[in-house]
Design an enzyme around this catalytic site. Structure first.
Site, mmCIF file in Angstrom:
data_model
loop_
_atom_site.group_PDB
_atom_site.id
_atom_site.type_symbol
_atom_site.label_atom_id
_atom_site.label_comp_id
_atom_site.label_asym_id
_atom_site.label_seq_id
_atom_site.Cartn_x
_atom_site.Cartn_y
_atom_site.Cartn_z
ATOM 1 N N GLY A 83 -8.384 3.753 -8.375
ATOM 2 C CA GLY A 83 -7.685 4.871 -8.844
ATOM 3 C C GLY A 83 -7.530 5.262 -10.087
ATOM 4 N N GLY A 125 -1.689 6.253 -2.738
ATOM 5 C CA GLY A 125 -2.737 6.282 -3.535
ATOM 6 C C GLY A 125 -3.735 5.621 -2.931
ATOM 7 N N HIS A 126 -3.359 4.355 -2.429
ATOM 8 C CA HIS A 126 -4.735 3.374 -1.774
ATOM 9 C C HIS A 126 -4.985 4.258 -0.708
ATOM 10 C CE1 HIS A 126 -1.630 0.453 -3.421
ATOM 11 N NE2 HIS A 126 -2.625 -0.001 -3.819
ATOM 12 N N LEU A 130 0.733 -1.030 0.060
ATOM 13 C CA LEU A 130 -0.027 -0.045 0.201
ATOM 14 C C LEU A 130 0.915 1.370 -0.025
ATOM 15 C CD1 LEU A 130 -2.871 -1.232 2.646
ATOM 16 C CD2 LEU A 130 -2.698 -1.323 0.188
ATOM 17 N N ARG A 163 4.675 -0.966 -8.054
ATOM 18 C CA ARG A 163 5.760 -1.448 -8.624
ATOM 19 C C ARG A 163 7.178 -0.349 -8.748
ATOM 20 N NH1 ARG A 163 1.479 -3.716 -11.790
ATOM 21 N NH2 ARG A 163 1.826 -5.984 -12.125
ATOM 22 N N LYS A 186 -5.026 6.142 -11.590
ATOM 23 C CA LYS A 186 -3.904 5.747 -12.494
ATOM 24 C C LYS A 186 -4.063 4.329 -13.167
ATOM 25 C CE LYS A 186 -0.274 3.489 -11.768
ATOM 26 N NZ LYS A 186 0.402 2.438 -11.096
#
Lengths: 281, 281
Positions: B147, B36-37, B33, B187, B149
């Site tokens: 999200g 963003g999360h 996590l 990542r 993204k």
């Protein structure tokens, strides 16, 4: 009895009904109701406190050369039957309500769908799984009822429910037959009176299989005898398939050791009729 | 905060929670996590009264040569973060709990999945749709958070929710970036400090695209300039794709007239990084 064509309204009613503590029983149908459907409804009435029946001839489960257009439709008569049976809600959507222009999501079971009707009707069970998943999400049943006549459909739906974690139970009810043994089907209405007699060959072939399994005969012999009986009793018929399979995997059984499913699909005129029997050695 | 690994137990808790009138917010994640999360969780905490986060590195959404095995896993740290954020329930199943031996049912979106990442990662969105459908059926959220993204993922999930009549809302939250502009991603942990600098080329390319769209440049020119910038700033990178597409259909736009999505996927070393920007002409 409420009749609704709109998804949102069904959802509103279901939410209300669930809040007050009702349990929802659900029977998805394509209409043209007969005693087979009624047996499912009667069972739902016993087990649950709010019974929903959907009537929707689902285009995505018909192949391009199948009988989607001429499939029997008789809403007025169906509604009368459902009222008499004490059904609480009929969901009767049109195609646009279920499949928007941009519709592009499908549910597919890929293992059990390889055999029997799945092999002969490519895409059929994908259409079935997709519409049933949609209906489950709309109706949110506690128990959904299916008939054993569509045996493969029932095991595929059970598989889908487990795999996709739907929070509901599937109950499969026995095949309902006419007095002479013909399995009830909406497609029986396609039969002329001559074909109606020929159609009985499906049941006779299954009864023959029953005797032969009990007499320890093996699949190749049984299937040959069934083919012979059908050709004799229904000379104008076309055998689509006759298989003796494992009731769980639906794969052909070479040597009968325990319970098997004998399943067949036969064209009588333009009607493609199916029937099956679970037989214990 | 409750941590559960078992589907049935999650269902029990959710049923209880719903009965007492709570609304359920849900954030499906693969763990590792980051901010963003956390932005999704904070939004869920605002909108709903019971917040569920799932942590599951879903094997079916990884291709055979992708990074399923080495995808970062750190449950201890994730749990600490979720506790601090006031999450009510973590669902942390193992692979067996989600995919039984006989698992054979998949959910597939076939139109929006043809483009961008779907084109480069065959089967990826089928895996995503399948696991998300399962999680929706287990968690029964009122609102689920994704999200921007993973823009394509979000529009595909929205499509699936509409098509399969899931009774929930999808909320998509903006991309969270590092101070220098790099989009947060689990990542990013794959990157060496040199690659970390090269990775910034994705954001710089998007900013360049932004200026060029505003200056009325057209896709071929913009994409060439983006490619050039990336090759210059990240010489060891490999461009997977750069596309300028319609934000609804995800199809390439030839001539920019309204809002477009500029999306790209770039290999920096072994890390495949994605980023995107919605740009209004």
């Amino acid at each position: 009895m409420i009749v609704l064509r709109n998804v949102k309204k069904v959802r509103e009613i279901i939410n209300k009904v669930k809040k007050r503590g009702d349990t929802v029983g659900f029977i998805p149908t394509m209409g043209a109701l007969h005693e087979g459907h009624i047996s499912l409804i009667k069972e739902a009435k016993k087990n649950t406190s709010f019974v929903v029946v959907s009537i929707f001839v689902n285009p995505t489960q018909f192949g391009p050369h199948e009988d989607y257009r001429k499939y029997p439709r008789n809403f007025k008569k169906d509604k009368e039957i459902l009222k008499q049976e004490g059904v609480d809600l009929i969901f009767y959507p049109n195609v646009k309500a279920m499949y928007s222009k941009k519709f592009s999501t499908y549910v597919e079971e890929i293992e059990l769908s390889k055999y029997l009707c799945g092999k002969r009707r490519p895409g059929h069970f994908k259409g079935v799984c997709t519409i049933v998943a949609k209906l489950f999400n709309i109706v949110l049943p506690d128990i959904a009822y299916f008939g054993q006549k569509d045996y493969q459909q029932a095991v595929i739906i059970k598989r889908m429910v487990k795999d996709l974690n739907f929070s509901l139970k599937i109950k499969v009810m026995p095949i309902v037959r006419e007095k002479d043994g013909l399995a009830l089907s909406s497609r029986n209405t396609y039969l002329t009176s001559h074909q109606r007699k020929e159609a009985l060959s499906l049941y006779h072939a299954l009864k023959l299989a029953y005797r032969m399994v009990k007499n320890k005969k093996q699949p190749p012999t049984i299937i040959k005898a069934m083919q012979k009986l059908i050709k004799k009793e229904a000379p104008s018929s076309k055998i689509d398939y006759i298989n003796i399979v494992d009731p769980f995997t639906l794969q052909d059984v070479r040597k009968i050791e325990k319970r098997v499913l004998v399943a067949l699909a036969i064209y009588i005129g333009k009607a493609r009729l199916i029937d099956n029997m679970l037989i214990k050695r």
